[in-house]
Design an enzyme around this catalytic site. Structure first.
Site, PDB file in Angstrom:
ATOM      1  N   LYS A  54     -45.472 -80.690 -47.616  1.00  0.00           N
ATOM      2  CA  LYS A  54     -45.503 -82.147 -47.487  1.00  0.00           C
ATOM      3  C   LYS A  54     -44.217 -82.822 -47.964  1.00  0.00           C
ATOM      4  O   LYS A  54     -43.989 -83.997 -47.684  1.00  0.00           O
ATOM      5  CB  LYS A  54     -46.703 -82.710 -48.240  1.00  0.00           C
ATOM      6  N   SER A 286     -55.518 -73.664 -48.049  1.00  0.00           N
ATOM      7  CA  SER A 286     -55.145 -73.931 -46.659  1.00  0.00           C
ATOM      8  C   SER A 286     -54.161 -72.879 -46.141  1.00  0.00           C
ATOM      9  O   SER A 286     -54.189 -72.520 -44.959  1.00  0.00           O
ATOM     10  CB  SER A 286     -54.549 -75.338 -46.518  1.00  0.00           C
TER      11      SER A 286
END
Length: 334
Positions: A54, A286
């Site tokens: 991110k 994830s």
């Protein structure tokens, strides 16, 4: 003499922004050892300074906002912690399940703008501590509403005080997917010497999948691009969205996927432990889900007698998930 020497010395080292991207591509050798002609490779995004993929989207969003005059950071040398009450410096506002918020908070501290984040209150304790350490202002939202509840709260705050907040809207901001179009995809192409045959990525904001896929398809339209999402709206795959039941991100384009896979939380937990014990890699949930999806594709390709170079994104490491109970649970296949 000292002052003359000081003025002659050039700036050394790198900035935080300079360190984002160019992450390693790690070969998962033991995972694919039973599959002749198959390579599974993971992009180790935890090497970014904020510890996750991110950082790419957050830095792209922040840079675009500053360039467009929509976000005004403090002058060099002024920290964001002293600016929370300033009328001249806007707060960057967004909804996040953790990693983008951490990236925003890191950049805000480094560049001099306050950050306000709407975050589901059930994110891991590690994420809460990291956000606090960076000095972010956090509005905790109902965990039962997931990331959608955080999005609704951020929209409410932005509408109530548009002068105070620059609403970054990572779910609808084109700078999100463009970060991966310009960086992630090109890095993968170069690191695989153009030999990549399959790309696998999870769907959260969808920026990583959308941006990387768009560029990879330009470089070689034959590359199979496969999206992965949780198999249920109630899941433990933090940061990923079950698109059929979620607020669908504006930047999401389902037509880009050659195939869409669903992943069970338990399978991701098993893979996280397997990678720790057989590859020496501590990855986030994830990341483990993405590897589990990649392994399914790999086994199909091997069964069909085809060679494949499968690349997936490993969004973060296990650092922010070690408090999860599944690490301590017995597992027959670990």
């Amino acid at each position: 003499m000292h002052s003359l020497m000081a003025t002659a010395i050039q700036s050394l080292g790198t900035t935080i922004l300079d360190r984002i991207g160019n992450t390693p591509l790690v070969r998962l050798e033991r995972l694919a050892a039973h599959l002749p002609g198959i390579q599974i490779l993971g992009k180790a995004e935890w090497v970014n300074p904020g510890g996750s993929v991110k950082d790419r989207a957050a830095s792209s969003i922040v840079s675009a906002a500053i360039e467009q005059g929509r976000l005004r950071p403090a002058r060099s040398g002024s920290g964001s912690s002293n600016l929370a009450g300033s009328d001249k410096v806007q707060h960057l506002l967004d909804a996040t399940s953790g990693n983008t918020g951490i990236a925003y908070a890191m950049l805000g501290a480094a560049m001099g703008f306050p950050v306000t984040l709407c975050v589901p209150s059930n994110v891991s304790p590690e994420r809460k501590r990291i956000l606090g350490a960076y000095g972010a202002n956090v509005v905790w939202t109902d965990p039962n509403d997931g990331s959608d509840g955080a999005i609704r709260k951020a929209r409410e705050l932005a509408a109530a005080d548009p002068e105070k907040y620059y609403y970054a809207d990572q779910y609808g901001n084109d700078a999100n997917w463009q970060a991966h179009y310009h960086s992630t995809a090109n890095e993968i192409w170069q690191q695989t010497a153009g030999q990549i045959t399959h790309f696998v990525a999870g769907l959260g904001t969808s920026g990583t999948f959308v941006g990387t896929t768009r560029r990879l398809k330009e470089l070689n339209p034959r590359i199979q691009c496969i999206s992965m999402q949780p198999d249920s709206p109630f899941n433990g795959l933090e940061g990923l969205k079950h698109m059929p039941t979620a607020i669908v991100p504006k930047i999401y384009d389902p037509s880009l996927a050659d195939r869409a896979l669903e992943m069970e939380t338990e399978a991701a937990y098993r893979m996280a432990k397997r990678l720790a014990r057989t590859e020496g890699m501590l990855v986030g949930v994830s990341s483990a889900a993405a590897v589990a999806a990649s392994l399914r594709v790999a086994e199909e390709e091997a069964a069909a007698g085809r060679e494949a170079v499968i690349v997936t994104i490993l969004p973060d490491s296990a650092d922010k998930y070690l408090s999860e109970r599944f690490w301590e649970e017995e597992q027959a296949n670990a």
